[in-house]
Design a protein around this motif. Structure first.
Motif, PDB file in Angstrom:
ATOM      1  N   HIS A   1     -10.692  10.041  -2.107  1.00 23.24           N
ATOM      2  CA  HIS A   1     -10.536   9.007  -2.980  1.00 23.24           C
ATOM      3  C   HIS A   1      -9.336   8.276  -2.630  1.00 23.24           C
ATOM      4  CE1 HIS A   1     -14.320   9.320  -5.372  1.00 23.24           C
ATOM      5  NE2 HIS A   1     -13.753  10.636  -5.769  1.00 23.24           N
ATOM      6  N   LEU A   2      -8.129   8.939  -2.548  1.00 23.53           N
ATOM      7  CA  LEU A   2      -7.021   8.150  -2.055  1.00 23.53           C
ATOM      8  C   LEU A   2      -6.975   7.383  -0.680  1.00 23.53           C
ATOM      9  CD1 LEU A   2      -4.392  10.519  -3.611  1.00 23.53           C
ATOM     10  CD2 LEU A   2      -4.679   8.178  -4.152  1.00 23.53           C
ATOM     11  N   ARG A   3      -7.825   8.186   0.116  1.00 18.66           N
ATOM     12  CA  ARG A   3      -7.983   7.864   1.505  1.00 18.66           C
ATOM     13  C   ARG A   3      -8.596   6.480   1.611  1.00 18.66           C
ATOM     14  NH1 ARG A   3     -12.249   9.292   5.169  1.00 18.66           N
ATOM     15  NH2 ARG A   3     -11.633   8.758   7.579  1.00 18.66           N
ATOM     16  N   TYR A   4      -9.605   6.573   0.924  1.00 22.55           N
ATOM     17  CA  TYR A   4     -10.510   5.421   0.791  1.00 22.55           C
ATOM     18  C   TYR A   4      -9.888   4.189   0.230  1.00 22.55           C
ATOM     19  CZ  TYR A   4     -14.263   2.153  -0.165  1.00 22.55           C
ATOM     20  OH  TYR A   4     -15.060   1.065  -0.258  1.00 22.55           O
ATOM     21  N   ALA A   5      -9.139   4.269  -1.027  1.00 22.97           N
ATOM     22  CA  ALA A   5      -8.340   3.612  -1.484  1.00 22.97           C
ATOM     23  C   ALA A   5      -6.962   3.104  -0.518  1.00 22.97           C
ATOM     24  CB  ALA A   5      -7.662   4.029  -2.889  1.00 22.97           C
ATOM     25  N   PHE A   6      -6.709   3.857   0.368  1.00 21.49           N
ATOM     26  CA  PHE A   6      -5.650   3.449   1.328  1.00 21.49           C
ATOM     27  C   PHE A   6      -6.292   2.409   2.188  1.00 21.49           C
ATOM     28  CE2 PHE A   6      -3.025   4.347   5.010  1.00 21.49           C
ATOM     29  CZ  PHE A   6      -1.788   3.568   4.779  1.00 21.49           C
ATOM     30  N   PHE A   7      -7.343   2.871   2.799  1.00 22.46           N
ATOM     31  CA  PHE A   7      -8.023   2.085   3.837  1.00 22.46           C
ATOM     32  C   PHE A   7      -8.355   0.859   3.245  1.00 22.46           C
ATOM     33  CE2 PHE A   7     -12.245   0.819   5.376  1.00 22.46           C
ATOM     34  CZ  PHE A   7     -11.869   0.639   6.644  1.00 22.46           C
ATOM     35  N   ASP A   8      -9.025   0.846   1.976  1.00 27.50           N
ATOM     36  CA  ASP A   8      -9.392  -0.565   1.351  1.00 27.50           C
ATOM     37  C   ASP A   8      -8.373  -1.322   1.005  1.00 27.50           C
ATOM     38  OD1 ASP A   8     -11.311  -2.095   0.518  1.00 27.50           O
ATOM     39  OD2 ASP A   8     -11.040  -1.497  -1.581  1.00 27.50           O
ATOM     40  N   CYS A   9      -7.019  -0.863   0.741  1.00 22.37           N
ATOM     41  CA  CYS A   9      -5.728  -1.709   0.653  1.00 22.37           C
ATOM     42  C   CYS A   9      -5.337  -2.220   2.082  1.00 22.37           C
ATOM     43  CB  CYS A   9      -4.785  -0.760   0.094  1.00 22.37           C
ATOM     44  SG  CYS A   9      -3.079  -1.638  -0.447  1.00 22.37           S
ATOM     45  N   LYS A  10      -5.308  -1.338   3.062  1.00 15.94           N
ATOM     46  CA  LYS A  10      -4.966  -2.143   4.150  1.00 15.94           C
ATOM     47  C   LYS A  10      -5.806  -3.000   4.828  1.00 15.94           C
ATOM     48  CE  LYS A  10      -1.430   0.210   6.249  1.00 15.94           C
ATOM     49  NZ  LYS A  10      -0.266  -0.507   6.248  1.00 15.94           N
ATOM     50  N   ARG A  11      -7.146  -2.857   4.523  1.00 12.29           N
ATOM     51  CA  ARG A  11      -8.140  -3.681   5.081  1.00 12.29           C
ATOM     52  C   ARG A  11      -8.002  -5.140   4.113  1.00 12.29           C
ATOM     53  NH1 ARG A  11     -14.109  -2.170   4.178  1.00 12.29           N
ATOM     54  NH2 ARG A  11     -13.296  -2.000   1.966  1.00 12.29           N
ATOM     55  N   GLY A  12      -7.521  -5.009   2.817  1.00  9.79           N
ATOM     56  CA  GLY A  12      -7.463  -6.197   2.184  1.00  9.79           C
ATOM     57  C   GLY A  12      -6.110  -7.012   2.698  1.00  9.79           C
TER      58      GLY A  12
ATOM     59  N   CYS B   1       0.750  -1.257   0.046  1.00  9.51           N
ATOM     60  CA  CYS B   1       0.052   0.237  -0.060  1.00  9.51           C
ATOM     61  C   CYS B   1       0.883   1.376  -0.150  1.00  9.51           C
ATOM     62  CB  CYS B   1      -0.890   0.168   1.454  1.00  9.51           C
ATOM     63  SG  CYS B   1      -2.011  -1.600   1.277  1.00  9.51           S
ATOM     64  N   SER B   2       2.259   0.992  -0.081  1.00  7.88           N
ATOM     65  CA  SER B   2       3.130   2.434  -0.064  1.00  7.88           C
ATOM     66  C   SER B   2       2.770   3.253  -0.929  1.00  7.88           C
ATOM     67  CB  SER B   2       4.378   1.936   0.077  1.00  7.88           C
ATOM     68  OG  SER B   2       4.818   1.216  -1.174  1.00  7.88           O
ATOM     69  N   ASP B   3       2.383   2.977  -2.408  1.00  2.24           N
ATOM     70  CA  ASP B   3       2.317   3.880  -3.386  1.00  2.24           C
ATOM     71  C   ASP B   3       1.040   4.698  -3.167  1.00  2.24           C
ATOM     72  OD1 ASP B   3       4.543   3.030  -4.605  1.00  2.24           O
ATOM     73  OD2 ASP B   3       3.385   1.598  -6.018  1.00  2.24           O
ATOM     74  N   ILE B   4      -0.046   4.050  -2.541  1.00  2.00           N
ATOM     75  CA  ILE B   4      -1.170   4.820  -2.345  1.00  2.00           C
ATOM     76  C   ILE B   4      -1.082   5.649  -1.242  1.00  2.00           C
ATOM     77  CG2 ILE B   4      -3.572   4.548  -1.786  1.00  2.00           C
ATOM     78  CD1 ILE B   4      -3.625   1.833  -3.086  1.00  2.00           C
ATOM     79  N   LYS B   5      -0.254   5.378  -0.112  1.00  3.48           N
ATOM     80  CA  LYS B   5      -0.056   6.070   0.999  1.00  3.48           C
ATOM     81  C   LYS B   5       0.712   7.011   0.641  1.00  3.48           C
ATOM     82  CE  LYS B   5       2.219   6.137   5.437  1.00  3.48           C
ATOM     83  NZ  LYS B   5       2.894   5.049   6.525  1.00  3.48           N
TER      84      LYS B   5
END
Length: 101
Positions: free
Chosen positions: A57-68, A15-19
């Motif tokens: 949107h990036l916040r949601y994508a990062f959250f979703d990545c971490k949850r995954g 998730c580092s790129d999204i972060k």
């Protein structure tokens, strides 16, 4: 003594790129740059309405990545049909913030 260096994003995890994109977005936002100057943490916690849509949107994508990363069941099975519908509804709400349903 050697100064510590940050590892490159490729070594930090999935998730580092999204972060990093999220951090850059928040740092460039008016919430941080305009008076009253706020910290990025304060903007994320208390002033979400002042962040650009891209940051949200990036916040949601990062959250979703971490949850995954945490939910190993989704890695093998994917989302069940009810979650797919809920996710599609949530995504449509994010795309059209002015609509009331």
């Amino acid at each position: 003594m050697k100064t510590p260096t940050l590892p490159s994003p490729s070594n930090q995890g999935r998730c580092s790129d999204i972060k990093q994109d999220l951090v850059n977005c928040i740092i460039k936002s008016d919430c941080v740059l305009q008076p009253p100057y706020r910290t990025p943490k304060d903007c994320l916690q208390n002033h979400l309405s002042e962040l650009p849509e891209e940051c949200l949107h990036l916040r949601y994508a990062f959250f979703d990545c971490k949850r995954g990363l945490l939910d190993m069941r989704k890695r093998f099975r994917g989302l069940d049909p009810s979650q797919r519908i809920e996710k599609a509804i949530d995504a449509s709400k994010l795309e059209s913030p002015g609509s009331t349903t």
